[in-house]
Structure formats: C-alpha cells, structure tokens
Design an enzyme around this catalytic site. Structure first.
Site, PDB file in Angstrom:
ATOM      1  CG  ASP A 192      -1.811   1.228   1.296  1.00 25.86           C
ATOM      2  OD1 ASP A 192      -1.889   1.954   0.293  1.00 25.86           O
ATOM      3  OD2 ASP A 192      -2.426   1.439   2.349  1.00 25.86           O
ATOM      4  CG  ASP A 224      -9.576   4.272   0.517  1.00 29.27           C
ATOM      5  OD1 ASP A 224      -9.094   4.898   1.482  1.00 29.27           O
ATOM      6  OD2 ASP A 224      -8.928   3.498  -0.190  1.00 29.27           O
ATOM      7  CD  GLU A 240      -5.151   3.653  -2.576  1.00 31.68           C
ATOM      8  OE1 GLU A 240      -6.008   4.478  -2.222  1.00 31.68           O
ATOM      9  OE2 GLU A 240      -3.937   3.941  -2.708  1.00 31.68           O
ATOM     10  CE  LYS A 266      -1.503   7.110  -3.649  1.00 29.19           C
ATOM     11  NZ  LYS A 266      -2.137   6.187  -2.685  1.00 29.19           N
TER      12      LYS A 266
END
Length: 316
Positions: free
Chosen positions: A6, A168, A145, A68
């Site tokens: 992850d 999420d 994800e 990211k």
C-alpha cells in the site's frame, strides 16, 4: 513470493500472503507503518520513513512528503544535491519497504502487487509502475484501493450476495466504489473520487483557522514553524475525533500562542471539503443506479475516515 504494498500519501506498508493467511510485515522497531517521507542530510545521504518525518520539523527545506499527489506529472523536487521526480521519490519508499520485507522474510523479493486510488489516471498508474521498477520490483498488478479494502475485509468470502459502498479517505486521496457480490464474484459497479482530497487537507484547514484566529500574518511563520504547527494540528485533529474538543499551547517565532476549537467549529471550517466529498459519493451512487436503501453495508477505509464529521456525512 509476491509482496502486497500500500503506497500511501502519508504512510505506506507491506504485507505478504503465507500459509497462515495475509499478514503485515513490521519494521525493525515493530512499527507497521512507514511514513511516505524522503529527506537528504548534510552529506547528501537519503533518509526514508520515520527518521525523514522527524526532519520535516528540523530540516523542512531538505525533506518532502505527500509526493503521491504529484505522480504522473513532470514536477521535480530538489533536496540538497539531488533532484527527484515523483516516481523516484516513491521508488525510495518502495525500496525501504522491500528491505524491511526481505529482512523479516530472510529471502529475496522481486515481485509485488501495489494498490492505487481507483480514480488514478493512466499516467498516474504508469508512474506507479515505473516507481516499482526503479525499486527493483516486477509489478505484477496494480489493484484499486477500494477493491483491496473489500478483499481485506473478506467481503468476497461471504456466502450471501450484497451491495457494498467502500468509502476510502486517506491522507491525500479520496475514493468511493460501489461493489456487488453475486455467485462468488465481486463486481465493481461504479467508482468516483478526488485525487487531491484527503486528511492532509483537513489539517491544512485547521492550520488556516489557527492562523486566522491568532491574526498571524502570512510571512511571520518560517518553514520550521509551519512544520511544527502542522504536526501539533495533526494531534489536535485526532483529539477532536476522540473527545469533541481540543486546546493547546505552542511556541512559534519565539511567541506563545494558545488555541482551542471544538468539533462543530472544525466541521464549519471544513465545510468546503465536506461538500467536495459529497460529489463523488453522489456520482458513484448515480452511476451504479442505486438508491441508498439498496446498499447492504458501508465500509470505511483510511485514517481520515475515522473523523466523526466524515462518518456523519456518509450516514446522511
């Protein structure tokens, strides 16, 4: 052996599937989470993880986080004598995770499955694959994800059919997926999200409120003050979720400041962010052609989803 990774905006972690089932691999000091932070010391040596996170306060000009969000762009970050692209910074985090895994498993690892936000574009997915290759990994698959979360919760092992909404909200990205389990097959009906919305934005909203309430001018705080304040507000955000209010004192620029805020005021300061969360939720439901009462379960994923104001929004 294939690792499951992850690669998160604020934290990353690695796991493996063994005979006992899936398990997360701790670092040398027992921590499961690796902060997605990279720093360079005065000698030009690269530091990754918890030690780099500490340098966000002491050496902010030589440290970078939340990269990211830049995946798939041409942005370059200079740290000391080095210049990094986003995928190169991500590769450094991946290398750290792989080193921890190899130390724990006592074997060489060269393959991985990496999770990415469901709403990542083709360029962002390509950049993630490149990061894996730069880290010496063969990326067998990129998994969305929310789908990974559904698998982690064991939804695919349930005998009954059902429809699930996976919400999420991580440190820097937000995903909503509508999944349906039917005859042992998990199907994704709809996905929506915002690649620039996450827990970091709620912390920034708190910081802006602190600066405004204390009437601090924009150029008064230097980079170290901002990093110190941000770290304290991260704690305040958690305290708000646990007790409904928070108060603290902090020294910035040689001057003491006192501040307090309750959850109602926090929600008011974050109203714009909450409205941004509504849009993907409504779009996913609309694309799946479902009404709320047709959902069997809602799965909340990501550290930021623990905030009560997020839970209330999803409930409504």
């Amino acid at each position: 052996m294939i690792l499951g990774i992850d690669l998160g905006t604020t934290h990353s972690l690695v796991g493996v599937f063994s005979e006992e089932g899936a398990r997360l691999i701790p670092k040398a000091l027992g921590e499961l989470l690796t902060p997605s932070v990279v720093s360079v010391d005065d000698e030009g040596r690269i530091i990754v993880g918890r030690a780099a996170q500490e340098r966000l306060v002491t050496h902010p000009a030589q440290t970078v986080a939340a990269f990211k969000r830049w995946m798939g762009t041409e942005r370059t970050t200079r740290l000391g004598p080095h210049a990094f692209r986003p995928e190169e910074l991500s590769a450094l985090v991946l290398k750290s995770l792989v080193a921890d895994a190899e130390a724990a498993l006592c074997t060489k690892v060269s393959e991985a499955v990496i999770s990415v936000p469901a709403y990542f574009s083709d360029s962002q997915r390509k950049a993630t694959r490149i990061a894996g290759e730069l880290a010496g990994l063969k990326v067998e698959r990129l998994i969305n994800e929310p789908t990974a979360a559904a698998l982690a919760y064991g939804l695919q092992q349930r005998e009954d059919s059902g429809r699930y909404l996976v919400f999420d909200l991580g440190g820097g990205t937000f995903d909503v997926s509508i999944l349906e389990m039917f005859d042992g097959v998990m199907e994704v009906h709809a996905s929506a999200g915002d690649n620039y919305l996450g827990g970091e934005d709620f912390t920034r909203a708190l910081r802006e409120a602190f600066v405004r309430d204390n009437r601090i001018s924009g150029d008064y705080l230097d980079a170290k003050d901002v990093a110190l304040l941000t770290r304290r507000l991260e704690l305040a955000k958690r305290e708000l979720g646990q007790s409904g209010s928070t108060a603290f004192e902090i020294m910035l620029g040689g001057k003491p400041y006192t501040w307090q805020i309750d959850e109602a005021a926090f929600a008011d300061r974050c109203d714009e962010l909450l409205q941004r969360m509504r849009t993907p939720l409504e779009r996913a439901m609309r694309d799946a052609r479902l009404s709320p009462n047709q959902l069997d379960e809602i799965v909340l994923v990501g550290g930021a989803s623990r905030m009560p104001l997020c839970r209330r929004l999803v409930s409504r």
